[in-house]
Design a protein around this motif. Structure first.
Motif, mmCIF file in Angstrom:
data_model
loop_
_atom_site.group_PDB
_atom_site.id
_atom_site.type_symbol
_atom_site.label_atom_id
_atom_site.label_comp_id
_atom_site.label_asym_id
_atom_site.label_seq_id
_atom_site.Cartn_x
_atom_site.Cartn_y
_atom_site.Cartn_z
ATOM 1 N N ILE A 1 11.720 -8.825 -1.285
ATOM 2 C CA ILE A 1 11.838 -7.948 0.083
ATOM 3 C C ILE A 1 10.989 -6.775 -0.310
ATOM 4 O O ILE A 1 10.400 -6.415 0.551
ATOM 5 C CB ILE A 1 13.457 -7.531 0.043
ATOM 6 C CG1 ILE A 1 14.220 -8.737 0.598
ATOM 7 C CG2 ILE A 1 13.562 -6.399 1.091
ATOM 8 C CD1 ILE A 1 14.107 -9.314 1.912
ATOM 9 N N GLY A 2 10.969 -6.258 -1.446
ATOM 10 C CA GLY A 2 10.226 -5.056 -1.853
ATOM 11 C C GLY A 2 8.761 -5.286 -1.341
ATOM 12 O O GLY A 2 8.263 -4.482 -1.035
ATOM 13 N N ILE A 3 8.230 -6.508 -1.780
ATOM 14 C CA ILE A 3 6.874 -6.885 -1.957
ATOM 15 C C ILE A 3 6.674 -6.609 -0.083
ATOM 16 O O ILE A 3 5.603 -6.341 0.141
ATOM 17 C CB ILE A 3 6.530 -7.988 -2.471
ATOM 18 C CG1 ILE A 3 6.660 -7.882 -4.088
ATOM 19 C CG2 ILE A 3 5.363 -8.627 -2.019
ATOM 20 C CD1 ILE A 3 6.450 -9.122 -4.735
ATOM 21 N N GLY A 4 7.325 -7.357 0.473
ATOM 22 C CA GLY A 4 7.146 -7.296 2.046
ATOM 23 C C GLY A 4 7.359 -6.070 2.518
ATOM 24 O O GLY A 4 6.454 -5.611 3.400
ATOM 25 N N PHE A 5 8.173 -5.243 1.941
ATOM 26 C CA PHE A 5 8.359 -3.874 2.601
ATOM 27 C C PHE A 5 7.201 -3.191 2.483
ATOM 28 O O PHE A 5 6.671 -2.441 3.279
ATOM 29 C CB PHE A 5 9.819 -3.356 1.890
ATOM 30 C CG PHE A 5 10.016 -1.927 2.208
ATOM 31 C CD1 PHE A 5 9.954 -1.542 3.575
ATOM 32 C CD2 PHE A 5 10.605 -0.891 1.416
ATOM 33 C CE1 PHE A 5 10.611 -0.410 3.780
ATOM 34 C CE2 PHE A 5 10.845 0.156 1.720
ATOM 35 C CZ PHE A 5 10.992 0.631 3.094
ATOM 36 N N GLY A 6 6.629 -3.029 1.112
ATOM 37 C CA GLY A 6 5.338 -2.282 0.654
ATOM 38 C C GLY A 6 4.327 -2.795 1.287
ATOM 39 O O GLY A 6 3.449 -1.945 1.932
ATOM 40 N N ALA A 7 4.250 -4.000 1.371
ATOM 41 C CA ALA A 7 3.005 -4.657 2.211
ATOM 42 C C ALA A 7 2.904 -4.172 3.726
ATOM 43 O O ALA A 7 1.901 -3.872 4.115
ATOM 44 C CB ALA A 7 2.852 -6.055 2.099
ATOM 45 N N ALA A 8 4.189 -4.232 4.251
ATOM 46 C CA ALA A 8 4.207 -3.979 5.708
ATOM 47 C C ALA A 8 3.631 -2.467 5.876
ATOM 48 O O ALA A 8 3.158 -2.119 6.972
ATOM 49 C CB ALA A 8 5.628 -4.389 6.264
ATOM 50 N N LEU A 9 4.432 -1.648 5.259
ATOM 51 C CA LEU A 9 4.203 -0.009 5.095
ATOM 52 C C LEU A 9 2.561 0.304 4.849
ATOM 53 O O LEU A 9 2.060 0.998 5.694
ATOM 54 C CB LEU A 9 5.048 0.671 4.322
ATOM 55 C CG LEU A 9 6.548 0.844 4.582
ATOM 56 C CD1 LEU A 9 7.099 1.375 3.436
ATOM 57 C CD2 LEU A 9 6.760 1.500 5.912
ATOM 58 N N GLU A 10 2.232 -0.567 4.009
ATOM 59 C CA GLU A 10 0.756 -0.293 3.675
ATOM 60 C C GLU A 10 -0.251 -0.864 4.769
ATOM 61 O O GLU A 10 -1.270 -0.158 5.240
ATOM 62 C CB GLU A 10 0.274 -0.860 2.384
ATOM 63 C CG GLU A 10 -1.110 -0.607 1.869
ATOM 64 C CD GLU A 10 -2.528 -1.019 2.471
ATOM 65 O OE1 GLU A 10 -3.191 -0.344 2.594
ATOM 66 O OE2 GLU A 10 -2.440 -2.200 2.945
ATOM 67 N N ARG A 11 0.044 -1.976 5.422
ATOM 68 C CA ARG A 11 -0.890 -2.442 6.476
ATOM 69 C C ARG A 11 -0.518 -1.615 7.778
ATOM 70 O O ARG A 11 -1.727 -1.389 8.639
ATOM 71 C CB ARG A 11 -0.136 -3.864 7.037
ATOM 72 C CG ARG A 11 -0.256 -4.965 6.086
ATOM 73 C CD ARG A 11 -1.663 -5.746 6.193
ATOM 74 N NE ARG A 11 -2.197 -5.850 4.847
ATOM 75 C CZ ARG A 11 -3.192 -6.460 4.790
ATOM 76 N NH1 ARG A 11 -3.809 -7.181 5.726
ATOM 77 N NH2 ARG A 11 -3.836 -6.587 3.506
ATOM 78 N N ALA A 12 0.581 -1.037 8.031
ATOM 79 C CA ALA A 12 0.748 -0.281 8.989
ATOM 80 C C ALA A 12 -0.021 1.229 9.039
ATOM 81 O O ALA A 12 -0.271 1.879 9.899
ATOM 82 C CB ALA A 12 2.454 0.259 9.169
ATOM 83 N N GLU B 1 13.578 -3.379 -5.963
ATOM 84 C CA GLU B 1 13.106 -3.422 -4.347
ATOM 85 C C GLU B 1 11.815 -2.525 -4.381
ATOM 86 O O GLU B 1 10.950 -2.953 -3.697
ATOM 87 C CB GLU B 1 14.189 -3.318 -3.231
ATOM 88 C CG GLU B 1 13.544 -3.228 -2.211
ATOM 89 C CD GLU B 1 13.650 -1.725 -1.465
ATOM 90 O OE1 GLU B 1 14.045 -1.762 -0.048
ATOM 91 O OE2 GLU B 1 13.581 -0.805 -2.106
ATOM 92 N N ALA C 1 2.577 -4.410 12.686
ATOM 93 C CA ALA C 1 2.998 -4.030 11.640
ATOM 94 C C ALA C 1 4.325 -3.800 11.546
ATOM 95 O O ALA C 1 5.160 -4.149 10.834
ATOM 96 C CB ALA C 1 2.185 -2.912 10.692
ATOM 97 N N VAL D 1 4.184 3.848 -1.647
ATOM 98 C CA VAL D 1 3.242 3.215 -1.130
ATOM 99 C C VAL D 1 1.885 3.798 -1.311
ATOM 100 O O VAL D 1 0.779 3.262 -2.044
ATOM 101 C CB VAL D 1 3.217 2.763 0.446
ATOM 102 C CG1 VAL D 1 1.903 2.159 0.955
ATOM 103 C CG2 VAL D 1 4.553 1.885 0.505
ATOM 104 N N GLY E 1 9.049 -3.578 -6.315
ATOM 105 C CA GLY E 1 8.281 -4.719 -5.397
ATOM 106 C C GLY E 1 7.423 -4.034 -4.302
ATOM 107 O O GLY E 1 6.338 -4.646 -4.205
ATOM 108 N N ALA E 2 8.026 -3.092 -3.990
ATOM 109 C CA ALA E 2 7.031 -2.292 -2.811
ATOM 110 C C ALA E 2 5.762 -1.746 -3.171
ATOM 111 O O ALA E 2 4.978 -1.883 -2.622
ATOM 112 C CB ALA E 2 8.080 -1.182 -2.116
#
Lengths: 192, 170
Positions: free
Chosen positions: A22-33, B77, B13, A114, B80-81
């Motif tokens: 979940i963290g990987i998705g969270f960080g990637a989404a914030l970075e993309r944004a 988490e 996003a 991020v 991971g972020a």
């Protein structure tokens, strides 16, 4: 079978594996944004770049409506979700302090990570400030603990407060978000 | 090396971010967070140096229970972020060492403001039991009154102070 799939009783390894994913998705989404960039983030407060509002409200709508429809379809047990309890006085005070820190730092705790992880030294400074602040708050916690309990309402939701059906409140927030999106586009066009 | 790619469309996003949050609800019954990881890390360090002080702190004590501060869900988490953000930035050729600041602000002043802002946010998040992730986003999606109060007042506060800091950012 009804979600959440791994609740309180889940094995620790499974729960932490999900945390990492979940963290990987969270960080990637914030970075993309673009929210790992302080200059883009603070643009919100100077009317030049309202991506904070657009990202946050889009995410809120997707998650809110997703929870609503999955629970309607019998696929998600809403009672099993952890809803943060309400403590009116410390949450209002904390929010005011937090907002002041946000405009000074240009990043929030999540986006500071991020920023730091993508090479930004200002993000690293925010991360260190957050850690220092948490040390201080933790070591002084017995002094503000009583204050942090003021205005306690337990789990308290907008539908309960407004005495309206869940779906009606949701429809209201969707309408509000669409208005906010339209306003954001208008403000950005004006600033350009 | 080619030029960095532009950021995604913010609505797109945001939808991605919302799907991640929804996945967290469906998989483990809880949302995302960030400030809790800092509280847990501070708790872990204090517990290693002065266990009695950590146990006596109402903020730190809850993190000392099983599985301990280093097995805290939010810390894993947030780790991971960091990986997700770094990977995303590398793929988009946006990863680079820099100190982002307003055009008129010196480097030392930027670092000081960033650090002080971080400290203030820690104080606010400790009082409010969460930050933009755990309160505004997660609690907001679950329609918690306290979370919406936090969301509205945190943004109001930032907007109210923004004119004072205009020289910092423009």
């Amino acid at each position: 079978m009804s979600a959440p799939l791994w609740g309180e009783q889940a094995p620790l390894a499974a729960s932490l594996a999900v945390a990492l994913a979940i963290g990987i998705g969270f960080g990637a989404a914030l970075e993309r944004a673009g929210l790992g960039s302080a200059r883009h983030l603070v643009g919100q407060f100077y009317g030049r770049d309202l991506r904070v509002l657009k990202v946050m409200f889009s995410a809120l709508l997707v998650a809110m409506l997703g929870v609503f429809w999955l629970s309607r379809a019998g696929l998600l047990d809403v009672q099993a979700l952890y809803v943060p309890p309400t403590f009116l006085v410390p949450q209002a005070t904390g929010a005011l302090l937090f907002g002041a820190g946000l405009i000074a730092a240009g990043l929030c705790p999540g986006t500071a990570c991020v920023a730091a992880a993508t090479g930004r030294l200002d993000g690293l400074a925010v991360v260190l400030g957050l850690l220092a602040g948490m040390f201080g708050m933790g070591l002084a916690a017995s002094r503000w603990e009583a204050f942090a309990q003021r205005g306690a309402h337990g789990v308290w939701t907008l539908p309960q407060w407004l005495d309206l059906p869940y779906g009606v409140v949701l429809a209201g927030i969707v309408a509000l978000a669409l208005l906010a999106f339209a306003a954001a586009e208008w403000i950005e066009r004006r600033a350009a | 090396m080619s030029a960095p790619r532009p950021y995604s469309d913010p609505y797109l996003a945001g939808v991605g971010l919302g799907l991640v949050l929804l996945a967290a609800f469906v998989l483990v019954g809880r949302g995302v967070g960030a400030s809790g990881a800092f509280a847990s890390t501070a708790a872990g360090v204090v517990a290693a140096v002065a266990p009695a002080r950590a146990a006596a702190s109402p903020l730190f004590a809850p993190y000392l229970a099983d599985p301990g501060p280093w097995g805290e869900w939010l810390s894993v988490e947030l780790l991971g972020a960091a990986f997700g953000a770094a990977g995303s930035a590398v793929l988009a050729r946006r990863w680079r060492v820099e100190l982002e600041r307003g055009a008129r602000l010196g480097r030392a002043a930027r670092v000081l403001l960033a650090f002080a802002g971080g400290m203030l946010m820690a104080a606010g998040a400790a009082l409010a039991r969460g930050c933009t992730s755990g309160q505004a986003l997660t609690g907001g999606a679950l329609l918690s009154v306290g979370s919406w109060l936090f969301l509205v007042l945190a943004f109001a506060s930032a907007y109210a102070l923004a004119p004072l800091l205009r020289r910092v950012w423009t």
